[in-house]
Design an enzyme around this catalytic site. Structure first.
Site, PDB file in Angstrom:
ATOM      1  N   THR A  13      24.134 -50.166 123.666  1.00  0.00           N
ATOM      2  CA  THR A  13      25.036 -49.223 124.325  1.00  0.00           C
ATOM      3  C   THR A  13      26.474 -49.420 123.897  1.00  0.00           C
ATOM      4  O   THR A  13      27.253 -48.463 123.836  1.00  0.00           O
ATOM      5  CB  THR A  13      24.924 -49.362 125.852  1.00  0.00           C
ATOM      6  OG1 THR A  13      23.562 -49.172 126.242  1.00  0.00           O
ATOM      7  CG2 THR A  13      25.787 -48.341 126.575  1.00  0.00           C
ATOM      8  N   TYR A  26      22.390 -40.855 126.359  1.00  0.00           N
ATOM      9  CA  TYR A  26      23.159 -41.216 125.176  1.00  0.00           C
ATOM     10  C   TYR A  26      22.228 -41.832 124.139  1.00  0.00           C
ATOM     11  O   TYR A  26      21.073 -42.146 124.418  1.00  0.00           O
ATOM     12  CB  TYR A  26      24.284 -42.194 125.532  1.00  0.00           C
ATOM     13  CG  TYR A  26      23.791 -43.533 126.029  1.00  0.00           C
ATOM     14  CD1 TYR A  26      23.606 -44.609 125.165  1.00  0.00           C
ATOM     15  CD2 TYR A  26      23.501 -43.729 127.379  1.00  0.00           C
ATOM     16  CE1 TYR A  26      23.137 -45.829 125.618  1.00  0.00           C
ATOM     17  CE2 TYR A  26      23.029 -44.945 127.848  1.00  0.00           C
ATOM     18  CZ  TYR A  26      22.851 -45.992 126.962  1.00  0.00           C
ATOM     19  OH  TYR A  26      22.383 -47.195 127.414  1.00  0.00           O
ATOM     20  N   THR A  92      22.130 -54.310 126.359  1.00  0.00           N
ATOM     21  CA  THR A  92      22.026 -55.138 127.571  1.00  0.00           C
ATOM     22  C   THR A  92      20.590 -55.364 128.047  1.00  0.00           C
ATOM     23  O   THR A  92      20.333 -56.323 128.767  1.00  0.00           O
ATOM     24  CB  THR A  92      22.831 -54.511 128.720  1.00  0.00           C
ATOM     25  OG1 THR A  92      22.315 -53.201 129.015  1.00  0.00           O
ATOM     26  CG2 THR A  92      24.306 -54.415 128.366  1.00  0.00           C
ATOM     27  N   ASP A  93      19.648 -54.500 127.649  1.00  0.00           N
ATOM     28  CA  ASP A  93      18.303 -54.597 128.223  1.00  0.00           C
ATOM     29  C   ASP A  93      17.605 -55.901 127.865  1.00  0.00           C
ATOM     30  O   ASP A  93      16.866 -56.461 128.685  1.00  0.00           O
ATOM     31  CB  ASP A  93      17.452 -53.406 127.779  1.00  0.00           C
ATOM     32  CG  ASP A  93      17.803 -52.134 128.528  1.00  0.00           C
ATOM     33  OD1 ASP A  93      18.568 -52.215 129.514  1.00  0.00           O
ATOM     34  OD2 ASP A  93      17.322 -51.058 128.136  1.00  0.00           O
ATOM     35  N   LYS A 165      20.099 -59.681 133.718  1.00  0.00           N
ATOM     36  CA  LYS A 165      20.515 -58.336 134.096  1.00  0.00           C
ATOM     37  C   LYS A 165      19.874 -57.986 135.430  1.00  0.00           C
ATOM     38  O   LYS A 165      18.650 -58.050 135.566  1.00  0.00           O
ATOM     39  CB  LYS A 165      20.108 -57.317 133.025  1.00  0.00           C
ATOM     40  CG  LYS A 165      20.623 -55.903 133.281  1.00  0.00           C
ATOM     41  CD  LYS A 165      20.292 -54.979 132.109  1.00  0.00           C
ATOM     42  CE  LYS A 165      20.852 -53.577 132.359  1.00  0.00           C
ATOM     43  NZ  LYS A 165      20.582 -52.667 131.229  1.00  0.00           N
ATOM     44  N   GLU A 281       3.611 -77.604 142.257  1.00  0.00           N
ATOM     45  CA  GLU A 281       2.844 -77.753 143.476  1.00  0.00           C
ATOM     46  C   GLU A 281       1.725 -78.769 143.227  1.00  0.00           C
ATOM     47  O   GLU A 281       1.379 -79.050 142.070  1.00  0.00           O
ATOM     48  CB  GLU A 281       2.273 -76.411 143.930  1.00  0.00           C
ATOM     49  CG  GLU A 281       1.325 -75.753 142.939  1.00  0.00           C
ATOM     50  CD  GLU A 281       0.875 -74.383 143.399  1.00  0.00           C
ATOM     51  OE1 GLU A 281       1.551 -73.802 144.260  1.00  0.00           O
ATOM     52  OE2 GLU A 281      -0.163 -73.901 142.894  1.00  0.00           O
TER      53      GLU A 281
END
Length: 325
Positions: A13, A26, A92-93, A165, A281
């Site tokens: 982006t 976009y 950013t993804d 994110k 655990e």
């Protein structure tokens, strides 16, 4: 003396164009690095920037085909005595995944900073130029070295191991867990919240051009062991279960994962919760499972891939690697 920085572009982006200042849609990765640096030149940044285009794509399409040349280009820049730091522009993804993989496989000798944007370059309120100016401020600071790979978004500096994110919209889309941001930055100032912890450290793991297949399965109510078997298939070396709560899943799924482990498939318990800390655990020892600790499923997958590629197959050693993040 002017700081010299290498800028490696991958698209996203931050290099996207909408064709309208108010459009919703976009196209990512439309602006080349030369044109971008020409625009950045008008900001008056106190750094000499040289650019190189590694890719120009949506970060949803980023994977080993981009990671390999990117890693090689960063190593080349770090070896250049005239280069003080590296900036990677990225969508950013999957930014957190690229940053974490680089953090695992790069030395902590000079600043390496990833930066992106949540709005395309021709949108109202484009955040890319400010984020980039902030990244220049961070990469130019000698104190940025020794902190591992860093991510700069929204006036905050994050460690690659912590950043994630958390929102699909808005400029403040990134947070850190379990440690929040490492510092606050603006184009004019930078404040660190602590001292570097990896000064001069070598890469923790060797780079591998081929990463083994590791599946990520998202747990949900009603999930069955048979469904997990089908989703993992026969070629995976490992599986990360994004469990509910603290890495939990139905007993039928647990039984299926035990069978996989008996076949040599590595199993990591993570959490689908946004801030999910998964401790070991009591049954993990007998089941042969690994606890992801603070890593989210996508980062747990990358760490397991890197460990297997580096022939780290002892369960105790794998667990120590997860504990260390």
């Amino acid at each position: 003396m002017t700081t010299r920085l290498t800028v490696l572009a991958t698209g996203g982006t931050i290099a996207g164009i909408a064709g309208s200042a108010i459009a919703k849609d976009y196209r990512a990765g439309e602006i080349g690095i030369d044109a971008y640096l020409e625009d950045v030149g008008d900001l008056g940044l106190e750094a000499e920037l040289s650019g190189r285009q590694i890719a120009n794509i949506d970060s949803a399409d980023i994977g080993p085909q981009v990671w390999a040349p990117l890693h090689a280009a960063i190593l080349e820049a770090l070896a250049d005595e005239s280069c003080q730091g590296v900036i990677v522009t990225h969508g950013t993804d999957t930014l957190e995944e690229t940053a974490f993989l680089l953090d695992l496989t790069l030395p902590a000798t000079k600043p390496v900073v990833l930066v992106g944007a949540m709005r395309p370059a021709d949108a109202v309120g484009y955040d890319g130029l400010r984020n980039f100016a902030n990244a220049v401020r961070v990469a130019s600071d000698p104190q940025a070295a020794g902190r591992g790979v860093l991510v700069v978004m929204g006036d905050r500096v994050f460690a690659a191991r912590d950043v994630r994110k958390v929102r699909t919209r808005g400029a403040e889309a990134f947070r850190g867990f379990p440690r929040e941001s490492l510092g606050l930055v603006s184009p004019a100032a930078l404040e660190w919240f602590g001292a570097p912890w990896r000064e001069g450290a070598a890469a923790r793991f060797a780079w591998a051009n081929e990463l083994p297949e590791v599946a990520v399965i998202h747990a949900h109510a009603g999930l069955t062991g048979a469904a997990v078997e089908r989703m993992v298939g026969t070629g995976a070396r490992g599986v990360v279960m994004a469990g509910v709560g603290e890495g939990n899943f139905p007993e039928d799924v647990r039984a299926a994962l035990r069978r996989m482990r008996q076949r040599g498939v590595f199993v990591v318990r993570a959490s689908r919760a946004e801030e999910g800390l998964v401790d070991r655990e009591p049954d993990d020892d007998s089941n042969g499972f690994v606890a992801a600790r603070a890593l989210n499923p996508q980062k747990a997958r990358l760490l397991l891939q890197v460990l297997i590629a580096n022939e780290v197959t002892d369960l105790a050693a794998i667990q120590r690697a997860f504990d260390g993040n």
